[in-house]
Design a protein around this motif. Structure first.
Motif, PDB file in Angstrom:
ATOM      1  N   SER A 175       3.094   2.540   5.784  1.00 38.31           N
ATOM      2  CA  SER A 175       3.204   3.083   4.416  1.00 38.31           C
ATOM      3  C   SER A 175       3.911   4.540   4.566  1.00 38.31           C
ATOM      4  CB  SER A 175       1.872   3.224   3.906  1.00 38.31           C
ATOM      5  OG  SER A 175       1.078   2.101   3.518  1.00 38.31           O
ATOM      6  N   ALA A 213      -8.692   0.093   2.232  1.00 38.76           N
ATOM      7  CA  ALA A 213      -7.451   0.150   1.760  1.00 38.76           C
ATOM      8  C   ALA A 213      -6.945  -1.710   1.366  1.00 38.76           C
ATOM      9  CB  ALA A 213      -6.388   0.552   2.771  1.00 38.76           C
ATOM     10  N   LEU A 248       1.040  -1.170   0.011  1.00 41.93           N
ATOM     11  CA  LEU A 248       0.012   0.110   0.092  1.00 41.93           C
ATOM     12  C   LEU A 248       0.979   1.085  -0.158  1.00 41.93           C
ATOM     13  CD1 LEU A 248      -3.173   1.046   0.317  1.00 41.93           C
ATOM     14  CD2 LEU A 248      -2.565   1.392   2.799  1.00 41.93           C
ATOM     15  N   THR A 249       0.876   1.793  -1.062  1.00 44.59           N
ATOM     16  CA  THR A 249       1.716   3.012  -1.367  1.00 44.59           C
ATOM     17  C   THR A 249       1.626   4.246  -0.026  1.00 44.59           C
ATOM     18  OG1 THR A 249       0.746   4.157  -2.785  1.00 44.59           O
ATOM     19  CG2 THR A 249       2.258   2.567  -3.628  1.00 44.59           C
ATOM     20  N   ASP A 256      -4.597   8.831   0.191  1.00 47.89           N
ATOM     21  CA  ASP A 256      -5.812   9.168  -0.482  1.00 47.89           C
ATOM     22  C   ASP A 256      -7.047   8.509   0.223  1.00 47.89           C
ATOM     23  OD1 ASP A 256      -4.563  10.705  -2.441  1.00 47.89           O
ATOM     24  OD2 ASP A 256      -4.442   9.146  -3.775  1.00 47.89           O
ATOM     25  N   LEU A 257      -6.723   7.306   0.828  1.00 51.79           N
ATOM     26  CA  LEU A 257      -7.920   6.583   1.366  1.00 51.79           C
ATOM     27  C   LEU A 257      -8.097   6.960   2.817  1.00 51.79           C
ATOM     28  CD1 LEU A 257      -6.961   2.976   0.030  1.00 51.79           C
ATOM     29  CD2 LEU A 257      -8.825   4.413  -0.601  1.00 51.79           C
ATOM     30  N   VAL A 317      -7.097  -2.520  -2.183  1.00 51.96           N
ATOM     31  CA  VAL A 317      -6.173  -1.814  -2.767  1.00 51.96           C
ATOM     32  C   VAL A 317      -4.955  -2.537  -2.778  1.00 51.96           C
ATOM     33  CG1 VAL A 317      -4.946   0.414  -3.005  1.00 51.96           C
ATOM     34  CG2 VAL A 317      -7.478   0.494  -2.680  1.00 51.96           C
ATOM     35  N   ALA A 318      -4.500  -2.835  -1.678  1.00 47.39           N
ATOM     36  CA  ALA A 318      -3.297  -3.475  -1.352  1.00 47.39           C
ATOM     37  C   ALA A 318      -3.069  -4.779  -2.048  1.00 47.39           C
ATOM     38  CB  ALA A 318      -2.958  -3.661   0.129  1.00 47.39           C
ATOM     39  N   ALA A 354       0.897   7.213  -1.230  1.00 46.29           N
ATOM     40  CA  ALA A 354      -0.044   7.993  -1.875  1.00 46.29           C
ATOM     41  C   ALA A 354      -1.441   7.451  -1.701  1.00 46.29           C
ATOM     42  CB  ALA A 354       0.169   7.983  -3.348  1.00 46.29           C
ATOM     43  N   GLN A 355      -1.723   5.940  -1.838  1.00 45.77           N
ATOM     44  CA  GLN A 355      -2.927   5.403  -1.909  1.00 45.77           C
ATOM     45  C   GLN A 355      -3.322   5.264  -0.166  1.00 45.77           C
ATOM     46  OE1 GLN A 355      -1.493   1.574  -2.955  1.00 45.77           O
ATOM     47  NE2 GLN A 355      -2.222   1.924  -5.078  1.00 45.77           N
ATOM     48  N   ALA A 356      -2.361   5.285   0.949  1.00 50.10           N
ATOM     49  CA  ALA A 356      -2.672   5.389   2.116  1.00 50.10           C
ATOM     50  C   ALA A 356      -3.226   6.808   2.644  1.00 50.10           C
ATOM     51  CB  ALA A 356      -1.538   4.993   3.159  1.00 50.10           C
ATOM     52  N   THR A 390      -6.265   6.204   5.661  1.00 49.01           N
ATOM     53  CA  THR A 390      -5.978   5.180   6.459  1.00 49.01           C
ATOM     54  C   THR A 390      -5.407   5.653   7.794  1.00 49.01           C
ATOM     55  OG1 THR A 390      -3.729   4.830   5.363  1.00 49.01           O
ATOM     56  CG2 THR A 390      -5.481   3.461   4.560  1.00 49.01           C
TER      57      THR A 390
END
Length: 491
Positions: free
Chosen positions: A352, A462, A334-335, A341-342, A465-466, A337-339, A344
């Motif tokens: 992350s 998340a 889980l990058t 945006d979501l 996504v991961a 940026a993803q963490a 987390t």
């Protein structure tokens, strides 16, 4: 201290966008039934320093609508769907307006959190089928898992779209055990509601009870004695330790290193017995209450130091094993940026590289309780394993320092009574991440609304996504590295 502003629905998006631009996050969105009208409450929080802003939007009960904030904040969009399902408040312009909490066999037009909702009408035709995302192509097939699982686990349905062993898409469907828990708080006094707060998620008794008590104390302007504050911090870290070591063992077990799981469970049992000695309950119930904290004894720092060394050895043996290290490294990334945006929280975010920790950002225990930075930020299973291992060592050090500074083992400040309704917010860093409770207390001293947010509500999205582009055999390992709560999510 939380500042509040009353807005019209039309003013909401601009004000929310401004707060998000200033570094705030959406921590909570709650519907309210005020009798003659409905109300949507948005809580925004920010760290460095601790800041909290509430936006209150009164709504016409005959046609309650608010502009959707989903385009500005992913978590806000999920809160809006929850609010629509439970209160009938419609988020106009929402990109994904379908049901979230109420499954498709629930009656249409029945909103259970409204004051006059009454008993549910008879279930009619299913309003479905559920619109799972269809993935098509050569060799693509689906694997449905759950909602009933083997073992003592709550229900959740996972539908994998797979080609070969590679996961193309995963949909996690939850809320099979929605309990109406928030409505159970209504009409109770704060002390009477503790047994509910302790059971929001059974493995997080201290975290949820602390957040609830902090919200009550915020509403009633109660200042808890310093020793009681230190005791709360000790209990919170004991809860973190026994849950984290459980996960370390389970992760080892998921890659075939069962003997390390046995040793981790041995350590867990030792910690549960310490919990029982300290509070009289293996899961640390009964110690935290509005206005104070009471324990039977303090944990022995020397015993905790031995446990810390034991955990360090278990983690070292795990990562010295080439098979374990290979399975953990680079799995289910889980990058950052993803963490972000979501939205987390907790160890998922920290693994992350997102510094999201209420002990530092909302320091109810004081600035000296802030945790040290973690060394792993790669966002994979290994990083989530290492964050837990490091947090156990940090917990031992923190508890040792707190025990040395703690005097009285039990002291309580009486709760005040006010001639008008009041509200308060409590934020605590549970072992899974940041927990938020918001309470409203009427002039009679009874709870009129309690909104609960477990970090799992933020972290469940998340997981799929991961898992994108991983393989099906890595699902149990990845799922355990997140270890999200069904009960804390399915309120």
């Amino acid at each position: 201290m939380t500042g509040s502003t009353i807005l019209t629905p039309g003013d909401l998006p601009a004000r929310a966008e401004a707060l998000l631009g200033e570094g705030f996050r959406v921590a909570l969105v709650a519907g309210h039934d005020d009798g003659d009208r409905l109300r949507a409450v948005y809580l925004f929080t920010a760290a460095g320093p601790d800041r909290r802003v509430e936006l209150h939007v009164p709504l016409d009960k005959a046609d309650p609508r608010v502009p959707s904030l989903a385009g500005l904040s992913f978590p806000a969009g999920r809160f809006e769907r929850e609010m629509r399902d439970l209160f009938g408040i419609v988020p106009t312009g929402h990109p994904l307006p379908r049901r979230l909490v109420r499954h498709f066999h629930w009656p249409q037009g029945w909103y259970p959190m409204l004051g006059d909702a009454g008993e549910p009408p008879s279930f009619g035709d299913v309003d479905g089928p559920y619109p799972f995302r269809a993935v098509e192509g050569d060799g693509v097939y689906e694997i449905p898992v759950g909602p009933v699982h083997a073992g003592m686990i709550e229900p959740g349905h996972f539908r994998f779209s797979v080609v070969g062993e590679t996961i193309l898409n995963l949909k996690a469907r939850l809320w099979f055990v929605h309990k109406g828990l928030e409505k159970l708080f209504h009409g109770r006094g704060p002390a009477e509601a503790i047994e509910i707060a302790e059971r929001v998620s059974g493995d997080t008794a201290v975290g949820h009870t602390l957040a609830f008590c902090l919200a009550v104390e915020d509403a009633l302007d109660v200042v808890v004695p310093d020793d009681a504050v230190r005791l709360r911090a000790i209990l919170l870290e004991l809860e973190r330790m026994y849950n984290h070591v459980t996960d370390l063992g389970a992760l080892c077990n998921d890659v075939g290193h069962g003997i390390l799981n046995v040793h981790a469970q041995r350590v867990r049992e030792r910690l549960l017995r310490i919990n029982d000695q300290v509070t009289g309950h293996r899961l640390l119930r009964g110690a935290v209450h509005p206005g104070g904290t009471r324990v039977r004894r303090l944990p022995d720092p020397d015993e905790l130091a031995v446990i810390g060394a034991d955990v360090e050895e278990i983690a070292g043996l795990a990562l010295a094993n080439a098979v374990v290290a290979d399975r953990f490294t680079g799995t289910a990334v889980l990058t950052r940026a993803q963490a972000e945006d979501l939205g987390t929280l907790g160890y998922v975010a920290r693994a992350s590289g997102v510094r999201q920790d209420a002990r530092a950002g909302h320091p109810v225990f004081g600035s000296g309780f802030a945790p040290a930075a973690h060394s792993r930020t790669d966002g994979d299973v290994l990083a989530r394993f290492m964050v837990r291992a490091e947090e156990i060592q940090a917990a031992v050090a923190l508890i040792t320092r707190l025990v040395a500074d703690t005097g009285e083992l039990g002291r309580t400040v009486a709760l005040r009574r006010f001639p008008r309704a009041r509200s308060g917010v409590g934020i605590a860093e549970g072992w899974r991440g940041t927990i938020v409770h918001r309470v409203e207390i009427d002039a009679g001293g009874r709870l009129s609304r309690v909104k609960v947010v477990d970090p799992s509500f933020f972290n469940w999205p998340a997981l799929p996504v991961a898992l994108a582009d991983t393989i099906v055999p890595d699902f149990p390992l990845t799922n355990k590295s997140f270890n999200l709560s069904y009960a804390g999510n399915d309120l």
